[in-house]
Design an enzyme around this catalytic site. Structure first.
Site, PDB file in Angstrom:
ATOM      1  CB  THR A 327      22.649  41.361 -31.149  1.00  0.00           C
ATOM      2  OG1 THR A 327      21.628  40.729 -31.920  1.00  0.00           O
ATOM      3  CG2 THR A 327      22.373  41.159 -29.676  1.00  0.00           C
ATOM      4  CD  GLN A 357      17.670  39.095 -32.493  1.00  0.00           C
ATOM      5  OE1 GLN A 357      16.837  39.780 -33.093  1.00  0.00           O
ATOM      6  NE2 GLN A 357      18.069  37.913 -32.936  1.00  0.00           N
ATOM      7  CD  GLN A 379      14.745  38.127 -29.332  1.00  0.00           C
ATOM      8  OE1 GLN A 379      13.643  38.377 -29.790  1.00  0.00           O
ATOM      9  NE2 GLN A 379      15.620  37.366 -29.968  1.00  0.00           N
ATOM     10  CG  ASP A 380      18.969  39.105 -27.328  1.00  0.00           C
ATOM     11  OD1 ASP A 380      18.553  38.069 -26.795  1.00  0.00           O
ATOM     12  OD2 ASP A 380      19.429  39.141 -28.481  1.00  0.00           O
ATOM     13  CG  ASP A 401      17.182  33.630 -26.047  1.00  0.00           C
ATOM     14  OD1 ASP A 401      16.663  32.693 -25.421  1.00  0.00           O
ATOM     15  OD2 ASP A 401      17.329  33.622 -27.290  1.00  0.00           O
ATOM     16  NE  ARG A 469      16.102  30.447 -27.109  1.00  0.00           N
ATOM     17  CZ  ARG A 469      15.696  30.729 -28.342  1.00  0.00           C
ATOM     18  NH1 ARG A 469      15.261  29.764 -29.148  1.00  0.00           N
ATOM     19  NH2 ARG A 469      15.727  31.979 -28.782  1.00  0.00           N
ATOM     20  CD1 TRP A 471      22.767  31.389 -29.361  1.00  0.00           C
ATOM     21  CD2 TRP A 471      23.970  32.638 -27.961  1.00  0.00           C
ATOM     22  NE1 TRP A 471      23.237  32.477 -30.074  1.00  0.00           N
ATOM     23  CE2 TRP A 471      23.977  33.267 -29.230  1.00  0.00           C
ATOM     24  CE3 TRP A 471      24.663  33.256 -26.909  1.00  0.00           C
ATOM     25  CZ2 TRP A 471      24.652  34.464 -29.472  1.00  0.00           C
ATOM     26  CZ3 TRP A 471      25.315  34.445 -27.149  1.00  0.00           C
ATOM     27  CH2 TRP A 471      25.310  35.043 -28.419  1.00  0.00           C
TER      28      TRP A 471
END
Length: 566
Positions: A327, A357, A379-380, A401, A469, A471
């Site tokens: 990531t 990611q 994502q990310d 996320d 959420r 992490w």
């Protein structure tokens, strides 16, 4: 930390910040003063006072034992010693990461340990800066530097955790976690000590310096001037922004894919950054799709990079976790050098939701600001990794996320677009990564709009979408004065894993509106709050939260320090 045996102990009640704190202090053995079990030497009392705010007191006392033997040691000596001992442990962890990583197999795990080497070196640099700042300070004024020290030490924690997150092999992760244990405990202690400096100085009868700068952090925002700029901008920054807005600024370098500039790639322009550059380095990137992976390095500071618009000047990549890229390394554009400003540019990662990611923009630059930019991914998308960051008039899109990290970041007056995820996926706008309760990090979304993309709109009520959420253990996210669309589930947030972090997180909402803003059906977690008091919400505005009045540069934002007035 598990309590270990203490041969002989006594309780010293210390008045720290008006609160009596009981501290167990060893008075026999190596740290003994010879005063007998019923007495505590003045040096032991000093160590106890310094260690009182920490979570790992035994580690703290042990780390200060050498300096603590000196009866004439000052609070400044002890605070410096706490940082110095942390620095030595982080250096040791850096060395261990090399030896542990030598047994890693597979490209992804080898890459993870290479990341650890880079990250722990960043941590060493931050600790050296912290040590020097305390050493150069007069303790009468060190309280004014607390925010800076907290910022650096919080970044050290972020780097340590990012290293551990990248090591996914269970055996290697355990080895690395154990190898970093002393470093992580002492970093937490150093941050706790710095955060309690005012109380510690009071304990030692050292007067505080209540400067105008400190008081100003809690004031209402400055009004804009006639040109629409905050009144605290420097003359040079006002002139630069005004010139750029009128097309009159003369950049240091021009990038153009069509050959009309000095450079055809952004990488080449950055490579020409002059050593020991003073002042702003202005880089104009003309319209075009730049398919290159860019890192603004640590020594490339105070860069102002602007384009022809967030849909015209685009930096793109497609690195992702699916293809074995960490990531940390998947970002199309990474910013490390402090004081970066990005304006009118786009950053995207095109790996798609199947790439998992896949970061478009990663920022660890301190005092970084982005204005009128786009960050597009799934994502990310936006990795707000460390330090103080500010975003205004931006567009940020993604699925899972897609705004994450452990910076102190404020996103203001921006459009946050939730995209259509893969089948059986749920959307989460945020995943903040604060791992220590003393960190000054968190994510603030202020005066933004959270809406579905066009493709998601017809099925927005069937696909579950959440504001965030947790992490990490002390995840902190505040959403205020924002419009929340009906795509957000009534409960607002989803757990990460069972009951993890539900009591220790800090999630809060203040003065939001829109069909998804009702809080009566929000989660009943201990860590969730509906803020009703304006003064309580004020601490999360740009002035107090990221010390915006001290560093923000030309990003075209009036009223950045407080509320938006609605």
């Amino acid at each position: 930390m598990k309590a270990s045996k203490i041969v002989a102990a006594t309780v010293s009640v210390l008045l720290v910040a008006g609160v009596c704190i009981g501290v167990l202090v060893s008075v026999k053995g190596k740290g003994g003063s010879g005063n007998g079990e019923g007495q505590i030497s003045s040096s032991s009392k000093s160590v106890a006072a310094i260690c009182a705010p920490t979570d790992y007191k035994e580690a703290c006392v042990n780390s200060l034992s050498g300096v603590g033997k000196n009866e004439s040691a000052s609070p400044k000596d002890l605070i410096q010693a706490a940082i110095a001992s942390t620095l030595e442990e982080v250096k040791a962890a850096l060395n261990k990461s090399g030896s542990i990583g030598s047994s890693a197999t597979g490209s992804s795990q080898k890459m993870a340990f290479e990341d650890c080497q880079d990250l722990l070196q960043f941590a060493v640099d931050e600790l050296q800066s912290s040590f020097s700042m305390v050493g150069d300070s007069d303790l009468h004024t060190v309280n004014d530097r607390v925010a800076e020290l907290q910022n650096w030490l919080s970044a050290v924690i972020s780097y340590q955790q990012t290293c551990l997150d990248g090591v996914t092999d269970p055996d290697l992760q355990k080895q690395m976690s154990n190898g970093m244990l002393n470093a992580t405990e002492l970093t937490s202690n150093a941050l706790a000590i710095v955060s309690a400096i005012s109380g510690i100085l009071t304990t030692f009868n050292i007067p505080l310096n209540n400067s105008a700068t400190s008081r100003r952090l809690l004031e209402e925002p400055d009004a804009e001037d006639a040109g629409g700029h905050p009144s605290w901008w420097s003359h040079e920054d006002r002139k630069l922004m005004a010139s750029q807005a009128k097309g009159q600024v003369r950049p240091n370098a021009v990038v153009a894919k069509d050959g009309s500039g000095q450079y055809s790639t952004i990488a080449a322009a950055l490579a020409a950054y002059p050593k020991n550059n003073k002042g702003r380095y202005v880089l104009y990137v003309k319209a075009g799709i730049y398919n290159e992976y860019i890192t603004v390095t640590k020594d490339q500071v105070n860069i102002f990079m602007y384009g022809d618009g967030p849909r015209k000047t685009m930096i793109t990549g497609k690195k992702c976790n699916r293809d074995g890229v960490s990531t940390f390394r998947s970002a199309s554009f990474s910013v490390i050098g402090n004081g970066f400003i990005g304006k009118s540019m786009g950053f995207q990662n095109t790996a798609g939701p199947e790439g998992h990611q896949a970061v478009a923009l990663r920022v660890q630059s301190d005092m970084a600001a982005f204005f009128n930019c786009r960050m597009d991914g799934y994502q990310d998308t936006l990795y707000v990794q460390a330090h103080r960051q500010f975003y205004r008039n931006c567009v940020i899109s993604g699925t899972v996320d897609f705004i994450f990290g452990d910076a102190a970041a404020v996103i203001q007056n921006s459009l946050i677009i939730v995209r259509k995820p893969m089948d059986n996926q749920q959307n989460t706008v945020t995943a903040q990564g604060r791992t220590d309760k003393h960190e000054t990090t968190g994510l603030v979304i202020q005066n933004c709009r959270i809406v579905p993309e066009q493709k998601l709109y017809p099925v927005r009520l069937q696909i579950r979408s959440y504001l965030g959420r947790p992490w990490k253990q002390y995840s902190r996210t505040v959403i205020m004065e924002s419009t929340i669309g009906d795509l957000i589930q009534p409960e607002g947030y989803m757990p990460w894993d069972g009951n993890f972090a539900l009591d220790t997180l800090y999630y809060a909402e203040y003065a939001n509106w829109g069909p998804g803003a009702a809080t009566d059906k929000r989660v009943k977690w201990k860590g969730f709050h509906v803020i009703t008091n304006r003064n309580e919400a004020l601490q999360f505005t740009t002035g107090p939260f990221v010390q915006g009045n001290q560093w923000l540069r030309p990003t075209g934002m009036p009223y950045v320090l407080g509320f938006n007035g609605k």
